[in-house]
Design a protein around this motif. Structure first.
Motif, PDB file in Angstrom:
ATOM      1  N   UNK A  24       0.843  -1.203   0.000  1.00 46.37           N
ATOM      2  CA  UNK A  24       0.000   0.000   0.000  1.00 46.37           C
ATOM      3  C   UNK A  24       0.874   1.247   0.000  1.00 46.37           C
ATOM      4  N   UNK A  25       1.967   1.224   0.758  1.00 47.32           N
ATOM      5  CA  UNK A  25       2.874   2.374   0.781  1.00 47.32           C
ATOM      6  C   UNK A  25       3.479   2.624  -0.598  1.00 47.32           C
ATOM      7  N   UNK A  26       3.930   1.558  -1.249  1.00 54.86           N
ATOM      8  CA  UNK A  26       4.513   1.701  -2.593  1.00 54.86           C
ATOM      9  C   UNK A  26       3.456   2.206  -3.577  1.00 54.86           C
ATOM     10  N   UNK A  27       2.240   1.683  -3.461  1.00 52.89           N
ATOM     11  CA  UNK A  27       1.168   2.122  -4.350  1.00 52.89           C
ATOM     12  C   UNK A  27       0.805   3.582  -4.085  1.00 52.89           C
ATOM     13  N   UNK A  28       0.879   4.024  -2.822  1.00 56.32           N
ATOM     14  CA  UNK A  28       0.592   5.424  -2.498  1.00 56.32           C
ATOM     15  C   UNK A  28       1.661   6.350  -3.075  1.00 56.32           C
ATOM     16  N   UNK A  29       2.925   5.924  -3.019  1.00 60.87           N
ATOM     17  CA  UNK A  29       3.993   6.721  -3.634  1.00 60.87           C
ATOM     18  C   UNK A  29       3.799   6.779  -5.150  1.00 60.87           C
ATOM     19  N   UNK A  30       3.465   5.649  -5.747  1.00 62.58           N
ATOM     20  CA  UNK A  30       3.206   5.619  -7.187  1.00 62.58           C
ATOM     21  C   UNK A  30       1.999   6.482  -7.538  1.00 62.58           C
ATOM     22  N   UNK A  31       0.990   6.499  -6.670  1.00 57.06           N
ATOM     23  CA  UNK A  31      -0.191   7.320  -6.920  1.00 57.06           C
ATOM     24  C   UNK A  31       0.164   8.798  -6.919  1.00 57.06           C
ATOM     25  N   UNK A  32       1.004   9.219  -5.987  1.00 58.26           N
ATOM     26  CA  UNK A  32       1.425  10.627  -5.980  1.00 58.26           C
ATOM     27  C   UNK A  32       2.244  10.969  -7.215  1.00 58.26           C
ATOM     28  N   UNK A  33       3.094  10.037  -7.653  1.00 55.66           N
ATOM     29  CA  UNK A  33       3.899  10.284  -8.852  1.00 55.66           C
ATOM     30  C   UNK A  33       3.019  10.361 -10.101  1.00 55.66           C
TER      31      UNK A  33
END
Length: 147
Positions: A24-33
């Motif tokens: 979820x953390x990685x997906x949240x970073x990808x979502x911001x990018x």
């Protein structure tokens, strides 16, 4: 006995459950990018035409955040429910922000940043980071509580 064990085989979730906060953390970073890239594309599209198109990778990260947060809600109900509420709020905010970008493009207005979706993404990132990286501060946290 889990009441859902006969309806939905969830044994695999106990194996991947501890890794879900990191996903979820990685997906949240990808979502911001992807949100940043999508906004840049919307500004570019609005300067050329009178509408903006949705950005596919950003829609994928939204769907991924919702799916992962629902899985996390099965693994850890309280934290997963909070993350699920934030993820669904993010999707709704993105829908409304996308429509407002279309209105701005049609009326030749400056394209604004999706502020509410950015704040919700940041909240998801912080909450997922809390669950993913709590082990880094667990000793200090436990000492503060016991003292």
């Amino acid at each position: 006995m889990d009441p859902l064990q006969f309806l939905v085989p969830l044994g695999w979730l106990s194996a991947v459950g501890p890794a879900l906060p990191f996903a979820i953390f990685v997906m949240a970073v990808a979502n911001l990018a992807t949100r940043h890239v999508a906004h840049s594309r919307h500004v570019e599209q609005a300067s050329v035409g009178d509408s903006v198109e949705p950005y596919g990778p950003h829609a994928f990260t939204n769907f991924g955040l919702v799916t992962l947060s629902f899985l996390f809600a099965i693994h850890q109900p309280t934290g997963g429910a909070i993350l699920s509420i934030l993820a669904v709020t993010l999707v709704l905010a993105d829908l409304f922000e996308f429509e407002s970008r279309n209105v701005e493009a049609r009326n030749d207005m400056p394209i604004e940043a999706p502020k509410s979706a950015i704040v919700t993404s940041a909240l998801i990132l912080l909450y997922a980071g809390y669950y993913a990286f709590f082990f880094l501060v667990a000793d200090v946290w436990n000492q503060a509580i016991l003292a």
